[in-house]
Design a protein around this motif. Structure first.
Motif, PDB file in Angstrom:
ATOM      1  N   PHE A 143       1.447  10.555  21.014  1.00  0.00           N
ATOM      2  CA  PHE A 143       1.720  11.509  22.074  1.00  0.00           C
ATOM      3  C   PHE A 143       2.747  10.986  23.056  1.00  0.00           C
ATOM      4  O   PHE A 143       3.202   9.868  22.999  1.00  0.00           O
TER       5      PHE A 143
ATOM      6  N   PRO B  81       1.533   7.468  26.737  1.00  0.00           N
ATOM      7  CA  PRO B  81       0.598   6.481  26.192  1.00  0.00           C
ATOM      8  C   PRO B  81      -0.503   6.098  27.170  1.00  0.00           C
ATOM      9  O   PRO B  81      -1.582   5.691  26.755  1.00  0.00           O
TER      10      PRO B  81
ATOM     11  N   THR C 152      -2.320   7.995  29.026  1.00  0.00           N
ATOM     12  CA  THR C 152      -3.485   8.862  28.950  1.00  0.00           C
ATOM     13  C   THR C 152      -4.016   8.988  27.532  1.00  0.00           C
ATOM     14  O   THR C 152      -5.112   9.486  27.324  1.00  0.00           O
ATOM     15  N   SER C 153      -3.231   8.543  26.542  1.00  0.00           N
ATOM     16  CA  SER C 153      -3.736   8.637  25.177  1.00  0.00           C
ATOM     17  C   SER C 153      -4.520   7.411  24.768  1.00  0.00           C
ATOM     18  O   SER C 153      -5.271   7.445  23.805  1.00  0.00           O
TER      19      SER C 153
ATOM     20  N   GLN D  43       3.474   2.272  24.103  1.00  0.00           N
ATOM     21  CA  GLN D  43       3.885   3.205  23.064  1.00  0.00           C
ATOM     22  C   GLN D  43       3.854   2.497  21.714  1.00  0.00           C
ATOM     23  O   GLN D  43       3.418   3.059  20.712  1.00  0.00           O
TER      24      GLN D  43
ATOM     25  N   MET E  13       0.346   2.309  20.624  1.00  0.00           N
ATOM     26  CA  MET E  13      -0.133   3.584  20.110  1.00  0.00           C
ATOM     27  C   MET E  13       0.378   3.803  18.686  1.00  0.00           C
ATOM     28  O   MET E  13      -0.348   4.301  17.819  1.00  0.00           O
TER      29      MET E  13
END
Lengths: 310, 337, 329
Positions: B97, B100, B102-103, B162, B165
């Motif tokens: 997403f 990063p 909040t993911s 990122q 993630m």
């Protein structure tokens, strides 16, 4: 006719083709929307209806109350409610120790209760909102100082404070209103201060500062209007609390003298005759409970309603 | 780049939302395919439906099942149960997403989160999962990967998060990676690193990427094929070189020419070419072609009355425009002068 | 000493001069006080009707510079001179009237307008504050400005939530024009807008800049936007200016390694351009709480040497009006 170039708008569009800006959000009437959501919540709808009913009673009491609330009728003292044994249908909800009709007194009582409640909420609100705005907007030592006062206020058990103050300044309507306001202002101050802190960081406030707006203008034009939602929510809860508080003070004999009925002092008076006339405290108690409940439920609904928008 | 059968086939996808003000057709009859080992870019602005499409593929629309068909490796995802989808998500299809921060769960270490993802889908012991997690962190170029396993998300910079993630998404060896604006929130130099990383990984792992973005320059860097969406519809589809060299849909042409800087089209008076007007309100879609009020090629009677269908030209390109042939002619004339 | 303040025409009095600007934000409490070094030693000047583009990534301090200029933030040290007057030494009433020509447009069109005010009142507010116009006259001027920024004057009584992002940004621009601004800080004015709307707003800004003879500081992380609208460009990194010069020189022959890396990293909308794999700048942007000693860029610089950690490189002129802060050639 020359071959249209990729830059030229087609002929029929040419006239209307000045930066079409007509696309704007569909305009919705905020009142209609609010009404629709109110209908959706049965609890809130019932509460709103009940409150309107109480207001109606307060306004029209002189015309619809069957008796003068102060008219004593010694032969008819301490009658129970009409449907109970020994009751009299001329005094539907019974009478108190002095023979005054409870139904009429409840109707008139709504006046005093609402007036005292509203006045206290307004007074407490003005003080609390002003101090909260100043504390939140300016911050620094001013904020710290004002918040210490608020903390002091909130740390004191409010009923105790009320008893103390009334013992000093005496009883009476004005004094009562002041005491209730004193118990309330700190809640306003706390919440509005938080709102002010939140709002002052928003870019339109910074924009106003950059435009050259004075502090006063920013507070009144930009910050205060954006706190209205919070203020309304606190006001409803505050009103319910004021009603309860007045009842409590009256119960201790520090409220308005019982000749002029308030639901609180009706309860106080009923305490003495409770064992002989069980109905006497029931109706004023019920009136207080239902009104407080109604304001609380309405306040809950308002909080949810504003939450979605903000 | 496409070898054999497509990995993902989306047909007639429809996602409608009921709102108090009416039905919002967020995605309307969308078709596209993603081949093995290729990157398909989905380009669009707000209201185009691109993000909703990716959520629909992952069946993350809160219980709602969209209309149409989504075939992944030949099987219709829309017909699968929730538990079947759970074994596909994070496993065969992974998603990354835009934000990063909040993911990634802030209260767990990134090592823990990657291991959780691995052990949910793959049958490995904890030690094996740990090793695999370190491998994926290495794969995405995070230095000192083993030490980093113990870091919390807030201890990493934006670029590193990122990468973490991506590591989490790749730890289960997915066949399809859906990337929803993965570099939009990153700085330019970090974005370049992440795009470089994604290109390299795609080559090494042979996976397919569905890359959603609004940035045409990023599309040029990453994609093999491009799908352009507007107001819930696919309006153009083409291989990337052809899209940039000879765009057909006036919206695409407008997007390309309105880029500020040296790649856009500056008119004689120094002004940038624009697409006038606004994206239409989904509750008040224009009659006929959704783009016509903003289109300088719109012809009254043709574009205003009926919605155009997607037209194929036989070479794999699709365009949803009645007048694309005339537009093409004019564009060729204009670029030659 | 500040050669960067010299512009193409040193005879003309600069409209705005920023000298040795420094801003630190305190972190932590009295016992563990640390500082975010947001901007350090920033100096430049601007002429009337000039557009300076300020580019940088996160932590570069570019937004902080903008806010210090319009005095939404107080600098820790340094000076901002507007038309010769030092904003730091201005009295409260002087500052009030000094604010009028110095205005700012924000990035977020949704937070920038008071949701409880009609847009006509929003635009007219500045006029009322500075006594330019009031009542009916202010309303008329607001209508004119609305039309000037491409909106219909009929919408003067509507509320901000009824407009789209691009339209709200236009309203912000109208608000700033209402007070006869001479210098506008545009802080990422396009970043929150859709791509197809960005071109509209950038054209509007450019038109207005020319028509009203405005001086503009355009802060953006988008190199394309800056390239389109600027006359000169300044590149910032971790609170310092790395390079400053005429736009064409910065974009076509950048002299500072950071500028070169930045331009190299920019994605290019040309799919057939050969991509050199792995030729991207490495590493992350260091934290502004403890910036590297000497040249702040040295931790990621491809040509850094030991001397780079010892001294902060001053801005040196490499060609007329073009300065870079690097000890290497």
């Amino acid at each position: 006719m020359a071959t249209p170039r990729i830059d030229d708008p087609p002929e029929w569009l040419a006239d209307e083709f000045e930066e079409p800006e007509q696309v704007i959000a569909v305009r919705q009437n905020p009142w209609k929307e609010a009404a629709r959501e109110l209908y959706a919540s049965k609890a809130a709808l019932a509460s709103a209806g009940f409150i309107l009913f109480v207001i109606f009673l307060a306004i029209f009491a002189p015309w619809i109350a069957p008796y003068d609330p102060q008219a004593m009728s010694l032969p008819n003292r301490m009658l129970p409610a009409a449907w109970d044994a020994g009751g009299d249908w001329r005094f539907v909800l019974g009478t108190d120790g002095q023979g005054r009709d409870i139904l009429s007194r409840i109707m008139y009582g709504s006046q005093m209760t609402l007036i005292v409640g509203l006045a206290a909420v307004i007074l407490g609100g003005i003080v609390g909102v002003t101090l909260g705005l100043i504390a939140g907007y300016f911050g620094g030592w001013l904020d710290a100082l004002l918040m210490r006062f608020t903390d002091l206020q909130l740390a004191f058990p409010s009923l105790l404070l009320g008893l103390l103050v009334m013992a000093i300044i005496g009883t009476g309507v004005i004094e009562l209103i002041c005491v209730i306001a004193l118990a309330q202002w700190a809640y306003y101050a706390r919440v509005i201060r938080a709102e002010a802190i939140r709002t002052r960081e928003l870019e339109f406030v910074q924009g106003a500062t950059a435009l050259g707006a004075s502090h006063r203008r920013i507070l009144l034009q930009h910050i205060l209007p954006n706190c209205v939602a919070s203020m309304v929510i606190i006001a409803t809860f505050s009103l319910s609390y004021a009603i309860y508080y007045e009842a409590a003070l009256s119960f201790f004999g520090l409220g308005i003298p019982p000749a002029i009925p308030t639901w609180g002092n009706m309860l106080a008076v009923a305490r003495d005759i409770m064992l002989r006339n069980f109905w006497a405290p029931v109706f004023p108690g019920l009136a207080i409970t239902l009104t407080v409940l109604a304001f609380n439920l309405l306040g809950d609904w308002l909080r949810d309603y504003f939450d979605v928008r903000v | 780049m496409t070898r054999g059968a497509p990995l993902l086939e989306v047909r007639d996808l429809q996602v409608h939302f009921d709102t108090p003000a009416g039905v919002v057709k967020a995605v309307n009859d969308v078709d596209f395919t993603v081949g093995q080992g290729e990157t398909l870019a989905v380009v669009g602005e707000s209201g185009s439906g691109k993000s909703v499409t990716s959520l629909a593929i992952m069946r993350l629309l809160g219980g709602r099942v969209p209309g149409g068909e989504i075939r992944f490796e030949g099987q219709d995802l829309l017909a699968k149960s929730e538990s079947e989808m759970r074994s596909i998500r994070g496993n065969d299809i992974s998603m990354i997403f835009q934000e990063p921060m909040t993911s990634l769960n802030p209260v767990f270490t990134i090592g823990w989160q990657i291991i959780e993802s691995i052990t949910t889908h793959l049958d490995l012991s904890h030690r094996q999962a740990h090793e695999r997690a370190v491998e994926s962190l290495n794969l995405v170029g995070i230095p000192e990967a083993r030490a980093r396993m113990k870091n919390y998300p807030h201890q990493l910079s934006g670029g590193m998060r990122q990468r973490a993630m991506i590591a989490m998404a790749l730890s289960t060896d997915p066949k399809l990676l859906i990337a929803d604006e993965p570099t939009t929130a990153l700085d330019v130099t970090i974005q370049a690193q992440i795009l470089d990383l994604m290109r390299r990984l795609q080559r090494e792992l042979g996976m397919s990427i569905l890359f959603i973005t609004h940035d045409l320059a990023v599309v040029a860097e990453m994609a093999h094929r491009v799908v352009v969406m507007y107001s819930g519809n696919v309006v153009e589809q083409a291989p990337v070189s052809e899209l940039f060299k000879s765009p057909r849909m006036p919206y695409t042409i407008g997007l390309l020419r309105s880029m500020p800087g040296r790649y856009g089209y500056k008119k004689a008076d120094g002004r940038l070419e624009i697409i006038p007007g606004n994206v239409p309100n989904p509750l008040q879609l224009p009659s006929g072609c959704a783009f016509h009020p903003r289109c300088r090629f719109a012809k009254r009677g043709v574009c205003t009355d009926e919605q155009p269908e997607l037209q194929a030209d036989g070479s794999g390109r699709l365009v949803r425009c009645f007048r694309w042939k005339e537009v093409e002619k004019e564009r060729q004339v204009a670029t030659q002068e | 000493m500040n050669q960067a303040t010299a512009t193409t025409d040193p005879q003309e009095e600069p409209l705005l001069e920023v000298r040795d600007l420094q801003k630190y934000f305190p972190l932590g409490n009295r016992f563990r006080r640390r500082y975010v070094h947001a901007i350090e030693d920033v100096s430049f000047s601007m002429q009337p009707s000039e557009v300076l583009g300020l580019v940088g990534e996160s932590g570069s301090g570019k937004s902080t510079v903008g806010r210090c200029i319009v005095r939404l933030l107080e600098p820790t040290s340094g000076h901002v001179y507007f038309q010769g007057q030092d904003l730091a030494t201005a009295s409260r009433s002087e500052l009030r009237s000094l604010r009028k020509p110095l205005q700012i447009i924000f990035q977020d069109p949704f937070g920038a307008l008071n949701p409880r005010m009609k847009i006509g009142d929003i635009i007219a507010e500045g006029m009322k504050i500075h006594g330019i116009a009031s009542g009916e006259e202010a309303r008329e001027r607001a209508s004119e400005l609305l039309a000037r920024v491409g909106l219909s004057a009929n919408h003067i009584d509507r509320y901000p939530h009824e407009f789209s992002g691009g339209q709200r940004q236009r309203i912000s621009i109208a608000r700033v024009l209402a007070v006869d601004a001479r210098f506008i800080v545009a802080d990422e004015p396009l970043s929150a807008l859709d791509v197809s709307i960005q071109a509209q707003v950038i054209n509007l800004l450019q038109d207005l800049q020319k028509d009203f003879d405005l001086s503009m500081l355009c802060i953006s992380h988008d190199l394309g936007v800056v390239e389109h609208i600027s006359d000169r460009v300044a590149v910032m990194y971790l609170g310092r200016i790395m390079e400053i010069g005429p736009k064409s020189e910065i974009y076509n022959s950048p002299r500072h390694p950071y500028t070169q890396s930045l331009l190299e990293a920019m994605p290019v909308p040309d799919p057939d351009r050969p991509r050199r794999e792995g030729n991207v700048i490495k590493g992350d942007i260091p934290s502004p709480i403890s910036p590297p000693s000497g040249c702040v860029f040295r931790t990621r610089c491809p040509i850094a040497t030991r001397e780079c950690s010892e001294v902060v490189p001053p801005l040196e002129e490499v060609s007329p009006g073009h300065f870079k802060a690097c000890i290497h050639q």
